[in-house]
Design a protein around this motif. Structure first.
Motif, short mmCIF file in Angstrom:
data_model
loop_
_atom_site.label_atom_id
_atom_site.label_comp_id
_atom_site.label_asym_id
_atom_site.label_seq_id
_atom_site.Cartn_x
_atom_site.Cartn_y
_atom_site.Cartn_z
N ASN A 96 48.85 40.66 25.58
CA ASN A 96 47.98 40.07 24.55
C ASN A 96 48.90 39.48 23.49
O ASN A 96 49.48 40.20 22.68
CB ASN A 96 47.04 41.10 23.94
N HIS A 136 41.97 41.62 24.04
CA HIS A 136 41.83 40.95 25.34
C HIS A 136 42.03 41.98 26.44
O HIS A 136 42.62 43.04 26.22
CB HIS A 136 42.89 39.85 25.53
N ASN A 137 41.57 41.64 27.62
CA ASN A 137 41.90 42.39 28.83
C ASN A 137 41.88 41.38 29.97
O ASN A 137 41.58 40.20 29.77
CB ASN A 137 40.93 43.56 29.08
N VAL A 138 42.24 41.84 31.14
CA VAL A 138 42.12 41.00 32.33
C VAL A 138 41.59 41.87 33.45
O VAL A 138 41.97 43.03 33.59
CB VAL A 138 43.46 40.32 32.71
N SER A 159 41.37 47.47 27.19
CA SER A 159 41.31 46.52 26.08
C SER A 159 42.63 46.62 25.32
O SER A 159 43.01 47.70 24.87
CB SER A 159 40.14 46.91 25.19
N CYS A 204 38.65 37.66 31.33
CA CYS A 204 38.67 38.59 30.20
C CYS A 204 37.24 39.07 29.98
O CYS A 204 36.31 38.26 29.89
CB CYS A 204 39.19 37.89 28.94
N HIS A 259 34.41 36.07 25.64
CA HIS A 259 35.67 35.45 26.05
C HIS A 259 35.58 34.77 27.41
O HIS A 259 35.84 33.57 27.53
CB HIS A 259 36.81 36.47 26.04
#
Length: 159
Positions: free
Chosen positions: A68, A78-80, A117, A140, A145
């Protein structure tokens, strides 16, 4: 639940999928010949990944390092999440239905792996067993997002 408890729960969940969470350790020399290392990040306070297409060869383990890159103090999380091929629309509906709850989404059958997260400057690495050739969406899951602002891309596994 504490962050340590959440991290432990995520490791147990990833191990159940045959995936491993790695925190900050570099791959050994012997694993580098077998693994493909990918770095995916965000830049500044943009609600976007730094790339929307990543190509890797089939049959190789994948280490996906997600960073991030939001500016400190911005509080942009953010995350993925890596999804099974052809499931993006289904997952987006489930994400909204579950009110963007990451714990609920981590249990969705179309989610192959996902990071927690991450606050600005945090990173997490996921390690995947080799994937079959195909196109695997990544997205995300933070509210708005991926579903509204288009923070998503494709992991293309080529034969």
């Amino acid at each position: 639940m504490t962050q340590k408890g959440k991290d432990k729960m995520m490791k147990v969940w990833l191990m159940g999928l045959g995936l491993t969470a790695i925190s900050g350790s570099a791959p050994s020399a012997s694993s580098q010949t077998e693994n493909v290392l990918i770095t995916l990040r965000t830049d500044g306070n943009e609600i976007a990944f730094d790339r929307t297409s990543i190509q890797v060869p089939a049959g190789r383990r994948i280490q996906l390092r997600f960073v991030n890159g939001a500016r400190p103090g911005s509080e942009i999380l953010h995350n993925v999440a890596i999804l099974k091929s052809g499931t993006l629309d289904e997952v987006l509906r489930a994400l909204q239905k579950n009110s963007y709850n990451l714990d609920a989404m981590s249990q969705h059958p179309a989610v192959l792996a996902m990071t927690r997260s991450l606050a600005p400057a945090e990173e997490q690495t996921l390690e995947f067993n080799p994937l079959k050739p195909g196109v695997y969406p990544f997205i995300c899951f933070m509210a708005g997002h991926g579903d509204m602002l288009g923070m998503k891309g494709q992991l293309i596994v080529s034969p």
